[in-house]
Write a protein that holds these residues in place. Structure first.
Motif, PDB file in Angstrom:
ATOM      1  N   ARG A 159       0.942  -1.327   0.046  1.00 33.48           N
ATOM      2  CA  ARG A 159       0.050   0.019  -0.059  1.00 33.48           C
ATOM      3  C   ARG A 159       0.794   1.315  -0.092  1.00 33.48           C
ATOM      4  O   ARG A 159       0.409   2.259   0.117  1.00 33.48           O
ATOM      5  N   LEU A 160       2.087   1.239  -0.309  1.00 33.43           N
ATOM      6  CA  LEU A 160       2.986   2.512  -0.390  1.00 33.43           C
ATOM      7  C   LEU A 160       3.419   2.342  -1.750  1.00 33.43           C
ATOM      8  O   LEU A 160       4.046   1.456  -2.405  1.00 33.43           O
ATOM      9  N   TYR A 161       3.226   3.527  -2.581  1.00 36.05           N
ATOM     10  CA  TYR A 161       3.718   3.787  -3.835  1.00 36.05           C
ATOM     11  C   TYR A 161       5.004   4.908  -3.953  1.00 36.05           C
ATOM     12  O   TYR A 161       4.829   5.766  -3.068  1.00 36.05           O
ATOM     13  N   SER A 162       5.725   4.918  -4.871  1.00 34.86           N
ATOM     14  CA  SER A 162       6.638   6.054  -5.052  1.00 34.86           C
ATOM     15  C   SER A 162       6.826   5.877  -6.394  1.00 34.86           C
ATOM     16  O   SER A 162       6.929   5.067  -7.269  1.00 34.86           O
ATOM     17  N   SER A 163       7.360   7.163  -6.978  1.00 31.31           N
ATOM     18  CA  SER A 163       7.671   7.264  -8.432  1.00 31.31           C
ATOM     19  C   SER A 163       9.079   7.825  -8.669  1.00 31.31           C
ATOM     20  O   SER A 163       9.829   8.211  -7.685  1.00 31.31           O
ATOM     21  N   GLY A 164       9.668   7.683  -9.726  1.00 26.96           N
ATOM     22  CA  GLY A 164      10.962   8.335 -10.318  1.00 26.96           C
ATOM     23  C   GLY A 164      10.943   9.684 -10.431  1.00 26.96           C
ATOM     24  O   GLY A 164      10.038  10.335  -9.798  1.00 26.96           O
ATOM     25  N   GLY A 165      11.959  10.399 -10.849  1.00 32.72           N
ATOM     26  CA  GLY A 165      12.379  11.689 -10.919  1.00 32.72           C
ATOM     27  C   GLY A 165      11.239  12.556 -11.695  1.00 32.72           C
ATOM     28  O   GLY A 165      10.912  12.258 -12.841  1.00 32.72           O
ATOM     29  N   ALA A 166      10.966  13.850 -11.085  1.00 31.19           N
ATOM     30  CA  ALA A 166      10.280  15.017 -11.916  1.00 31.19           C
ATOM     31  C   ALA A 166       9.194  14.271 -12.549  1.00 31.19           C
ATOM     32  O   ALA A 166       8.123  13.822 -11.831  1.00 31.19           O
ATOM     33  N   ASN A 167       8.869  14.526 -13.745  1.00 33.52           N
ATOM     34  CA  ASN A 167       7.489  14.322 -14.364  1.00 33.52           C
ATOM     35  C   ASN A 167       7.127  12.724 -14.414  1.00 33.52           C
ATOM     36  O   ASN A 167       6.130  12.571 -15.006  1.00 33.52           O
ATOM     37  N   SER A 168       8.063  11.824 -13.954  1.00 34.41           N
ATOM     38  CA  SER A 168       7.655  10.341 -13.972  1.00 34.41           C
ATOM     39  C   SER A 168       6.585  10.576 -12.979  1.00 34.41           C
ATOM     40  O   SER A 168       5.882   9.205 -12.968  1.00 34.41           O
ATOM     41  N   TYR A 169       6.361  11.218 -12.299  1.00 38.97           N
ATOM     42  CA  TYR A 169       5.172  11.287 -11.292  1.00 38.97           C
ATOM     43  C   TYR A 169       3.742  11.028 -12.084  1.00 38.97           C
ATOM     44  O   TYR A 169       2.980  10.334 -11.686  1.00 38.97           O
ATOM     45  N   TRP A 170       3.774  11.537 -13.214  1.00 37.22           N
ATOM     46  CA  TRP A 170       2.622  11.482 -13.959  1.00 37.22           C
ATOM     47  C   TRP A 170       2.178   9.933 -14.179  1.00 37.22           C
ATOM     48  O   TRP A 170       0.922   9.440 -14.419  1.00 37.22           O
ATOM     49  N   ASN A 171       3.319   9.098 -14.523  1.00 37.60           N
ATOM     50  CA  ASN A 171       3.061   7.990 -14.704  1.00 37.60           C
ATOM     51  C   ASN A 171       2.621   6.999 -13.503  1.00 37.60           C
ATOM     52  O   ASN A 171       1.950   5.918 -13.506  1.00 37.60           O
ATOM     53  N   LEU A 172       2.888   7.509 -12.471  1.00 37.84           N
ATOM     54  CA  LEU A 172       2.676   6.922 -10.717  1.00 37.84           C
ATOM     55  C   LEU A 172       0.818   7.089 -10.741  1.00 37.84           C
ATOM     56  O   LEU A 172       0.098   6.337 -10.738  1.00 37.84           O
ATOM     57  N   LEU A 173       0.768   8.522 -11.109  1.00 37.75           N
ATOM     58  CA  LEU A 173      -0.644   9.002 -11.319  1.00 37.75           C
ATOM     59  C   LEU A 173      -1.599   8.076 -12.195  1.00 37.75           C
ATOM     60  O   LEU A 173      -2.745   7.656 -11.659  1.00 37.75           O
ATOM     61  N   LEU A 174      -1.168   7.844 -13.275  1.00 36.39           N
ATOM     62  CA  LEU A 174      -1.918   6.850 -14.313  1.00 36.39           C
ATOM     63  C   LEU A 174      -2.133   5.750 -13.473  1.00 36.39           C
ATOM     64  O   LEU A 174      -3.098   4.994 -13.927  1.00 36.39           O
ATOM     65  N   TYR A 175      -0.944   5.084 -13.124  1.00 39.74           N
ATOM     66  CA  TYR A 175      -1.180   3.714 -12.615  1.00 39.74           C
ATOM     67  C   TYR A 175      -2.080   3.754 -11.521  1.00 39.74           C
ATOM     68  O   TYR A 175      -3.039   2.730 -11.249  1.00 39.74           O
ATOM     69  N   LEU A 176      -2.116   4.913 -10.667  1.00 38.38           N
ATOM     70  CA  LEU A 176      -3.331   4.719  -9.577  1.00 38.38           C
ATOM     71  C   LEU A 176      -4.814   4.940 -10.374  1.00 38.38           C
ATOM     72  O   LEU A 176      -5.552   4.123  -9.669  1.00 38.38           O
ATOM     73  N   LEU A 177      -4.591   5.672 -11.070  1.00 36.54           N
ATOM     74  CA  LEU A 177      -5.893   5.863 -11.823  1.00 36.54           C
ATOM     75  C   LEU A 177      -6.753   4.676 -12.326  1.00 36.54           C
ATOM     76  O   LEU A 177      -7.763   4.500 -12.391  1.00 36.54           O
ATOM     77  N   GLU A 178      -5.637   3.904 -13.068  1.00 39.56           N
ATOM     78  CA  GLU A 178      -6.128   2.691 -13.673  1.00 39.56           C
ATOM     79  C   GLU A 178      -6.539   1.810 -12.778  1.00 39.56           C
ATOM     80  O   GLU A 178      -7.386   0.758 -12.783  1.00 39.56           O
ATOM     81  N   LYS A 179      -6.165   1.736 -11.282  1.00 38.30           N
ATOM     82  CA  LYS A 179      -6.073   0.854 -10.386  1.00 38.30           C
ATOM     83  C   LYS A 179      -7.476   0.978  -9.681  1.00 38.30           C
ATOM     84  O   LYS A 179      -8.315   0.161  -9.449  1.00 38.30           O
ATOM     85  N   TYR A 180      -7.886   2.088  -9.703  1.00 35.96           N
ATOM     86  CA  TYR A 180      -9.086   2.756  -9.124  1.00 35.96           C
ATOM     87  C   TYR A 180     -10.321   2.784 -10.226  1.00 35.96           C
ATOM     88  O   TYR A 180     -11.458   2.618  -9.813  1.00 35.96           O
ATOM     89  N   THR A 181      -9.796   2.939 -11.248  1.00 31.41           N
ATOM     90  CA  THR A 181     -11.151   2.688 -12.345  1.00 31.41           C
ATOM     91  C   THR A 181     -10.724   1.666 -13.190  1.00 31.41           C
ATOM     92  O   THR A 181     -11.283   0.497 -13.101  1.00 31.41           O
ATOM     93  N   ASP A 182     -10.426   1.823 -14.473  1.00 32.17           N
ATOM     94  CA  ASP A 182     -10.065   1.039 -15.551  1.00 32.17           C
ATOM     95  C   ASP A 182      -9.079   1.533 -16.444  1.00 32.17           C
ATOM     96  O   ASP A 182      -8.626   2.429 -16.523  1.00 32.17           O
ATOM     97  N   ARG A 183      -8.452   0.365 -17.361  1.00 32.92           N
ATOM     98  CA  ARG A 183      -7.489   0.810 -18.329  1.00 32.92           C
ATOM     99  C   ARG A 183      -8.058   1.712 -19.335  1.00 32.92           C
ATOM    100  O   ARG A 183      -7.122   2.598 -19.734  1.00 32.92           O
TER     101      ARG A 183
END
Length: 326
Positions: A159-183
């Protein structure tokens, strides 16, 4: 409804506060556009009602104080700015709150160097984590009990998530969005925000500057020798002979000081030299390969791709542009 609490710490990067808010509120609009109910309740949370950022250039008005958040599904820790030790210190009030919420079942996601605040809670001890590649050495020194995953864009564990540098956090946000909604919703968001979905590595953006913040003088001399002779073929035995030490002992000391084996360090120095050549010159692949001391094309391509995530030609095409004649 999923409750998303975006922490607004002192010393936060403004964009890393605004972007997750933008992502999840836009996701509600995407869902409504296809006849679905909005899913996310997004709130900005802080220790005070107003948080000044970037020396007062920005002021963020929070929706709730931390102490008033009764239940939330996800806490987002944005990237921090400036000196990391100081940034954590001025936000130490958030540490017990994060621990309490995690123990209540809340998931926590850190963006970029927000990992320093997350790791300060102790929740990451014995677990894997991602952060900005440029802060990797400092993170390891500060949190030796956390397993930092080099070059990773997204890390998830318990239940702990982390992302790489700078704008890489957008990929984590997308990952969480897919987890909570759908592909489909995640793909729509990726297209809307022009994000390369499923990017897994920040390797192509990493610059290797050596790891010399240690106190082993012979290892530093070996590092200097490797860097000054990147065009030569250097062997481990050659370095060991220079310092008249046993191979096993020196390899152990080198790994402890730099977090790389001697062979890995030599490879990374050579690849960094090759990257600079690809970025600035019109030399072909073989010319660059010979310049950095390789004679085996397959070996060079294999090492280059393992370190950068790209083939030599892909790297050249990404970063080299013909000069514009005026």
């Amino acid at each position: 409804m999923k409750s998303i609490s975006i922490l607004v710490p002192n010393s936060a990067v403004m964009e890393a506060v605004a972007d997750p808010r933008y992502m999840f509120t836009a996701a509600n609009q995407f869902l409504q556009a296809v006849g679905k109910a909005p899913l996310f309740e997004v709130q900005l949370v802080g220790a005070t009602k107003d948080v000044k950022l970037h020396d007062g250039a920005f002021s963020v008005h929070t929706d709730k104080l931390m102490k008033d958040v009764e239940k939330t599904d996800l806490i987002v820790i944005p990237a921090l700015f400036g000196d990391m030790k100081q940034a954590v210190e001025v936000n130490k009030e958030a540490i017990p709150w994060l621990v309490d919420k995690y123990n209540e079942g809340t998931e926590i996601a850190s963006l970029c160097v927000g990992a320093f605040l997350l790791a300060s809670t102790g929740l990451l001890e014995g677990k894997r984590c991602s952060t900005h590649w440029a802060f990797a050495n400092e993170f390891r020194e500060t949190f030796p009990d956390v397993e930092l995953v080099d070059g990773s864009i997204i890390t998830e564990e318990h239940r702990l998530y982390s992302s790489g540098g700078a704008n890489s956090y957008w990929n984590l946000l997308l990952y969480l969005l897919e987890k909570y909604t759908d592909r489909d919703t995640a793909i729509l968001a990726a297209k809307y925000f022009a994000i390369d979905i499923d990017r897994e590595s920040q390797s192509a953006f990493m610059m290797f500057n050596g790891q010399k913040d240690h106190n082993d003088p012979e290892v530093k001399k070996a590092q200097d020798f490797i860097e000054d002779n990147s065009a030569e073929r250097i062997s481990v035995d050659q370095l060991v002979d220079m310092f008249a030490v046993s191979r096993r002992s020196f390899e152990r000391r080198f790994k402890k000081a730099t977090n790389n084996t001697i062979v890995e360090y030599i490879q990374r120095v050579k690849v960094e030299a090759a990257k600079r050549s690809f970025e600035k010159s019109r030399k072909n692949i073989n010319e660059v390969m010979y310049d950095v001391g390789y004679t085996d094309t397959k070996a060079f391509r294999t090492v280059f791709k393992r370190i950068t995530g790209l083939t030599p030609i892909e790297y050249r095409n990404k970063y080299y542009k013909e000069p514009v004649l005026v």
